[in-house]
Design an enzyme around this catalytic site. Structure first.
Site, PDB file in Angstrom:
ATOM      1  CB  THR A 140      53.776  46.560  43.352  1.00  0.00           C
ATOM      2  OG1 THR A 140      53.186  45.508  42.566  1.00  0.00           O
ATOM      3  CG2 THR A 140      55.235  46.238  43.633  1.00  0.00           C
ATOM      4  CG  ASP A 141      47.788  49.501  42.829  1.00  0.00           C
ATOM      5  OD1 ASP A 141      47.113  48.548  42.364  1.00  0.00           O
ATOM      6  OD2 ASP A 141      47.263  50.542  43.253  1.00  0.00           O
ATOM      7  CD1 TRP A 142      46.058  43.464  39.873  1.00  0.00           C
ATOM      8  CD2 TRP A 142      47.162  44.003  41.735  1.00  0.00           C
ATOM      9  NE1 TRP A 142      45.810  42.490  40.822  1.00  0.00           N
ATOM     10  CE2 TRP A 142      46.480  42.788  41.965  1.00  0.00           C
ATOM     11  CE3 TRP A 142      47.942  44.525  42.758  1.00  0.00           C
ATOM     12  CZ2 TRP A 142      46.531  42.093  43.168  1.00  0.00           C
ATOM     13  CZ3 TRP A 142      47.994  43.848  43.975  1.00  0.00           C
ATOM     14  CH2 TRP A 142      47.302  42.644  44.170  1.00  0.00           C
TER      15      TRP A 142
END
Length: 595
Positions: free
Chosen positions: A299-301
């Site tokens: 995932t992105d952060w």
């Protein structure tokens, strides 16, 4: 097709034994990628057995996290010592799994706060848009090799990049991190870069890459960024999703071992309207099955828990499923096909889902196997401690710095140059120049430094890309969004200067600026994608040739920006400057074909 990521027979046997030896909590820890602040006070004078007190210690010991994304870096020697101390700490835990240290790009001549970092001690290169302006895969390859050498020397073994989104919405704040607005050129250059960073086969001398942001950022509604709730919608009014996905197959074929899913939520398509990290149609359907990707999907952060950024509260970017609690969000991402959660460390979220019977341990084993396979391929389990002296020798080495400076020069793009019969550039050595945005100490070696416009033969203006200077949060102020034209009061002051003296404008193109008046009235106009004063002056004074060609279109007006299908590459029919535009000092247009 993507490359096979499997180890040899002995390696796969070692991997299977390793996965089976981990407890559930240790497995869960592999699936989180925490943000790590490097505390200089925690580094011993000599390599030894430090405790690394604070959050980093807790990530490793309490949460079993073995991936750390550096917020900051120290001097090369200090960074190597910190890395060694981190691995000593990791070996003391029950699992003994070494830590993979990652970083956003850290090789730019200019800072993009919130997205990448200025080079500091590392060699300084133009932004990827500048590499795209050169149209040179071999230069992209040299850039990748420089990143590999310098990162590897201080223990950074995973680059959170390259960013292969297609710049179709010119208002989007993250365009400077892309390779421009053309899917084919992006795929070609990013693939060459990836091959150099990772080496032909991922191994002990490699730095792994995490290409982002699947299935392609760029077509953001109103140009807003999905880091923020008001930018969560990603739209495809022209049905051009395929063009945004197009750079990923060549990037994966080049060996990219990780892919980051973006925050965006697709709207008005056949896809479910939930953020990509939670979207099974995208993660499993398009990436895992459609592109046959066998590597790690992250995932992105910050998609699971609310948290703070720069001291201010920030909600999780779980667009479309905001109503779910963190455990339910975690379950949705796992069901979508995600392997790892960026920017978080709460490994209990995964472990508890298994204990509650909501997710099987076999599903966790699938992701952990991919994650540990990369650590084995990188040689982390068998690696010797880093040599701080060697780190200091490699980072910022003279040949790498020189290569970065040459790339900066080559990326500069000559857009106009006055009357073809009497071109403005190159400037003559020794003339009197007023350049308020350039360091006088640098300018002194090229020209006589004028104290004012009235005292100058020529004026040089370095202009920032227009943006709307938001004051919502400190973090959002780093994302340069909004209109691309220059505010009326600023434009009036610039035009006064253009009328007063022959003026060379060096326009930064962090985004495609709307500057028709400046283009018409400047004595010469140069596009800049992240270059130092020295690189700029070398080109302006003819010590080097401008070789860049625009990596995207520059719209003629904001009316044009607001019209048409913002997901379509090269959509402007009458741009101020077209994709591929660039002059030489003979004023002859440069070819738009790739080298």
């Amino acid at each position: 097709m993507t490359r096979s990521l499997e180890l040899d027979e002995a390696g796969e046997a070692r991997l299977a034994e390793l996965v089976s030896s981990l407890t559930l909590d240790e497995k869960a820890g592999q699936m989180f990628h925490a943000m790590a602040f490097v505390d200089p006070s925690a580094i011993p004078a000599e390599d030894g057995l430090p405790l690394l007190p604070g959050p980093v210690h807790d990530y490793v010991v309490k949460h079993h996290v073995t991936h750390m994304n550096l917020v900051n870096v120290l001097t090369p020697a200090e960074q190597a010592r910190w890395y060694n101390a981190l691995q000593v700490l990791a070996k003391q835990t029950g699992s003994g799994v070494p830590v993979t240290v990652s970083s956003d790009p850290r090789s730019a001549a200019t800072e993009r706060a919130g997205a990448s970092h200025a080079a500091g001690a590392f060699s300084a290169w133009p932004e990827p848009t500048g590499l795209a302006a050169t149209r040179d895969p071999e230069l992209a390859r040299r850039f990748g090799d420089a990143v590999r050498q310098e990162f590897r020397a201080v223990g950074i073994r995973l680059l959170l990049g390259p960013q292969i989104d297609i710049a179709t919405e010119p208002r989007w704040s993250r365009i400077s991190g892309t390779w421009g607005g053309d899917p084919t050129l992006t795929g070609e250059l990013a693939s060459a870069f990836i091959e150099a960073v990772q080496t032909p086969e991922l191994g002990p001398d490699s730095v792994a890459t995490m290409v982002k942001h699947f299935p392609g950022g760029g077509p953001q509604k109103d140009g807003e960024d999905p880091h923020f709730a008001h930018g969560r919608e990603q739209v495809y009014p022209g049905g051009h999703l395929a063009e945004h996905v197009a750079p990923f197959p060549p990037a994966l074929a080049a060996g990219a071992n990780q892919v980051m899913a973006y925050y965006g939520m697709p709207v008005g398509t056949e896809l479910e309207e939930v953020a990509f990290a939670f979207n099974r149609q995208v993660i499993t359907g398009m990436l895992r099955e459609g592109l046959e990707f066998e590597g790690i999907i992250s995932t992105d952060w910050g998609v699971l828990n609310d948290h703070e950024i720069m001291g201010q509260p920030f909600v999780a970017r779980a667009w479309g499923i905001e109503q779910l609690d963190p455990p339910a969000r975690t379950q949705r991402a796992l069901e979508a096909g995600v392997d790892q959660f960026g920017g978080d460390y709460d490994s209990s979220l995964v472990a508890q889902l298994v204990r509650d019977g909501r997710v099987s341990e076999a599903r966790i084993d699938d992701s952990v196997t991919r994650i540990l396979r990369e650590k084995l391929r990188l040689g982390l389990f068998d690696a010797e401690p880093l040599d701080p002296t060697k780190a200091a020798d490699v980072v910022g080495r003279a040949d790498l710095v020189a290569a970065g400076l040459e790339a900066q020069r080559r990326s500069l793009t000559l857009l106009t140059n006055g009357d073809p019969a009497h071109p403005t550039l190159p400037l003559s050595a020794g003339i009197k120049v007023f350049a308020p945005d350039i360091d006088d100490a640098v300018l002194f070696s090229y020209a006589e430094v004028a104290s004012s416009i009235d005292d100058a033969d020529v004026v040089i203006l370095r202009l920032a890309t227009p943006h709307d200077h938001r004051q919502t949060t400190i973090f959002e102020s780093n994302f340069h969004s909004g209109p691309l034209d220059v505010p009326a009061d600023e434009l009036a002051q610039i035009r006064e200067t253009l009328a007063a003296r022959p003026t060379v404008v060096v326009q930064n193109l962090e985004r495609p600026a709307v500057i028709p008046e400046i283009a018409a009235e400047a004595a010469a106009l140069v596009g800049d994608f992240g270059s130092s004063d020295r690189a700029v002056l070398d080109v302006l004074f003819g010590r080097a040739e401008p070789q860049g060609r625009l990596p995207f279109q520059m719209p003629r007006s904001m009316e044009d920006v607001l019209a048409g299908d913002l997901d379509q590459p090269h959509r402007f029919t009458d741009p101020l400057f077209d994709f591929g535009h660039g002059l030489s000092y003979s004023n002859a247009p440069r070819s738009t074909e790739s080298n």
